[in-house]
Design a protein around this motif. Structure first.
Motif, PDB file in Angstrom:
ATOM      1  N   CYS A 146       0.835  -1.205   0.000  1.00 43.72           N
ATOM      2  CA  CYS A 146       0.000   0.000   0.000  1.00 43.72           C
ATOM      3  C   CYS A 146       0.872   1.260   0.000  1.00 43.72           C
ATOM      4  N   THR A 188      -5.479   4.192   4.505  1.00 44.31           N
ATOM      5  CA  THR A 188      -6.658   5.054   4.447  1.00 44.31           C
ATOM      6  C   THR A 188      -6.390   6.399   5.109  1.00 44.31           C
ATOM      7  N   LYS A 221      -6.120   6.713   8.291  1.00 41.60           N
ATOM      8  CA  LYS A 221      -6.696   6.635   9.629  1.00 41.60           C
ATOM      9  C   LYS A 221      -6.272   5.336  10.304  1.00 41.60           C
ATOM     10  N   ASP A 280     -11.238   2.896  10.776  1.00 39.92           N
ATOM     11  CA  ASP A 280     -12.281   3.343   9.858  1.00 39.92           C
ATOM     12  C   ASP A 280     -13.610   2.693  10.213  1.00 39.92           C
ATOM     13  N   VAL A 317     -17.039   1.274   8.246  1.00 40.11           N
ATOM     14  CA  VAL A 317     -17.584   0.935   6.929  1.00 40.11           C
ATOM     15  C   VAL A 317     -18.943   0.262   7.109  1.00 40.11           C
ATOM     16  N   CYS A 357      -7.277  -0.771   8.658  1.00 39.51           N
ATOM     17  CA  CYS A 357      -6.592  -1.155   7.419  1.00 39.51           C
ATOM     18  C   CYS A 357      -5.120  -0.789   7.606  1.00 39.51           C
ATOM     19  N   CYS A 406     -12.750  -2.870   1.088  1.00 36.85           N
ATOM     20  CA  CYS A 406     -11.547  -2.309   1.705  1.00 36.85           C
ATOM     21  C   CYS A 406     -10.396  -2.207   0.720  1.00 36.85           C
ATOM     22  N   GLN A 450     -10.570  -1.121  -2.223  1.00 37.49           N
ATOM     23  CA  GLN A 450     -10.706   0.219  -2.795  1.00 37.49           C
ATOM     24  C   GLN A 450     -10.271   1.289  -1.797  1.00 37.49           C
ATOM     25  N   LEU A 451     -10.683   1.144  -0.537  1.00 36.36           N
ATOM     26  CA  LEU A 451     -10.325   2.117   0.492  1.00 36.36           C
ATOM     27  C   LEU A 451      -8.813   2.210   0.675  1.00 36.36           C
ATOM     28  N   MET A 452      -8.126   1.085   0.510  1.00 36.16           N
ATOM     29  CA  MET A 452      -6.690   1.016   0.740  1.00 36.16           C
ATOM     30  C   MET A 452      -5.884   1.396  -0.493  1.00 36.16           C
TER      31      MET A 452
END
Length: 368
Positions: free
Chosen positions: A172, A178, A180, A183, A185, A197, A240, A242-244
């Motif tokens: 990543c 992210t 944070k 998170d 979700v 994450c 997740c 996508q979030l990462m």
């Protein structure tokens, strides 16, 4: 006619698989991947026509060469295959197979023993991660016999120490992709979930088992048979990803999913990890480092669950289905949210040396 390829079949930590010199495999990546699929017998659930062990933990390959960068002794490319798929994934790391890299290199003469113990710097090409690996080399030879024990492997072996130099954001964009430490979700059928994450060597999505109606102490067999849980975890994993910043992870082996619960055997935290669709019998090396890191980060999803002492140095005992895995973490005094050192103990063993045979229709070998 068949093509023979020199190989050492080795156990690294709680994983195993064939190790090759990079020069003994095709340089073309697509052809190399076809060769590895033939070596392992994939795709086939039993991998009956190859060396694979019908499980993701035993469908792994190590490819080794001399270091290509200044200060690096060895380059390591890890390949994750799946029993029933035709995929060869060289994106993630594998800390277990990493434990066998230096023994392999000593066996094949890529490096020379330095004394009673030998330390070599290894670059994992998958992610650019470097680490120092120390093995026992009495009388100038790699030693496999010893008193070190790791859960998930019977008997004892010589200890192998791995000191990771820089694992944050291995795949990543950073330790907390992210931005944070925790998170929230939404998951269909569940509602709002709190997750962490994190990537300190392995991209993970960590969440409380209780939030999905599970104890976190279920057996591997129970979790693998839990279709409802696995369906929800996969839906969460795709979200997740996508979030990462990992995009569509439907065909990727990461992020891994990790259910957490309070420790019950004297450790720091209890885990059940999915890799990503099968529950791990233990826990991966870098997944353990990442879980341990979350435990020392203030405000993560482990808060109120992990049993931790205060201070800048932590020995985090990560409980898993077949025992525990201890990770030695050190925090930056100037920024306690930054882990500056991660070290751990593994073992490895040479199981077999020889040649693996593949159909020549796939590859005729380097002489062709």
């Amino acid at each position: 006619m068949q093509t023979s390829i020199p190989t050492l079949f080795m156990r690294g930590g709680t994983s195993r698989g064939p190790f090759f010199l990079a020069d003994d495999l095709p340089q073309d990546q697509a052809l190399r991947d076809r060769v590895l699929l033939a070596v392992m017998g994939s795709p086939d659930r039993r991998q009956i026509d190859g060396l694979g062990g019908a499980h993701p933990l035993t469908s792994k390959v190590g490819i080794i060469s001399r270091g290509s960068q200044p200060g690096v002794d060895l380059d390591f490319l890890f390949a994750q295959l799946q029993p029933d798929k035709d995929t060869v994934d060289t994106t993630p790391n594998c800390g277990n197979m990493l434990a066998a890299v230096v023994p392999f290199a000593l066996e094949r003469g890529l490096v020379t023993a330095q004394g009673e113990t030998s330390t070599f710097r290894v670059l994992t090409l998958n992610t650019g991660m470097q680490c120092d690996v120390t093995v026992h080399t009495p009388a100038g030879q790699i030693c496999y016999d010893g008193e070190a024990r790791i859960d998930g492997v019977p008997g004892s072996s010589a200890p192998i120490t791995i000191n990771f130099l820089d694992t944050a954001g291995s795949v990543c964009s950073g330790l907390l992709p992210t931005g944070k430490v925790k998170d929230a979700v939404q998951l269909d059928g569940v509602g709002e979930l709190e997750i962490t994450c994190i990537d300190n060597g392995m991209p993970l999505v960590m969440l409380r088992a209780a939030d999905l109606g599970r104890s976190g102490y279920e057996s591997v067999a129970e979790l693998n048979a839990d279709t409802e849980l696995k369906t929800r975890l996969e839906a969460l994993r795709l979200q997740c990803g996508q979030l990462m910043g990992l995009g569509d992870v439907s065909k990727k082996t990461y992020p891994k999913m990790c259910l957490i619960a309070a420790p019950r055997d004297g450790g720091s935290i209890s885990t059940r990890c999915f890799i990503p669709h099968v529950c791990h019998d233990a826990i991966g090396v870098l997944a353990a480092v990442t879980v341990g890191t979350a435990c020392v980060l203030e405000g993560s999803v482990t808060a109120g669950i992990a049993q931790m002492q205060s201070g800048l140095r932590h020995l985090v005992s990560v409980e898993h289905p077949t025992g525990e895995f201890s990770v030695d973490l050190e925090l930056d005094p100037a920024n306690p949210q930054n882990v500056i050192r991660a070290a751990l103990l593994r073992t490895a063993r040479l199981i077999m040396r020889g040649e693996v045979m593949i159909p020549s229709a796939i590859w005729k070998g380097q002489q062709a």
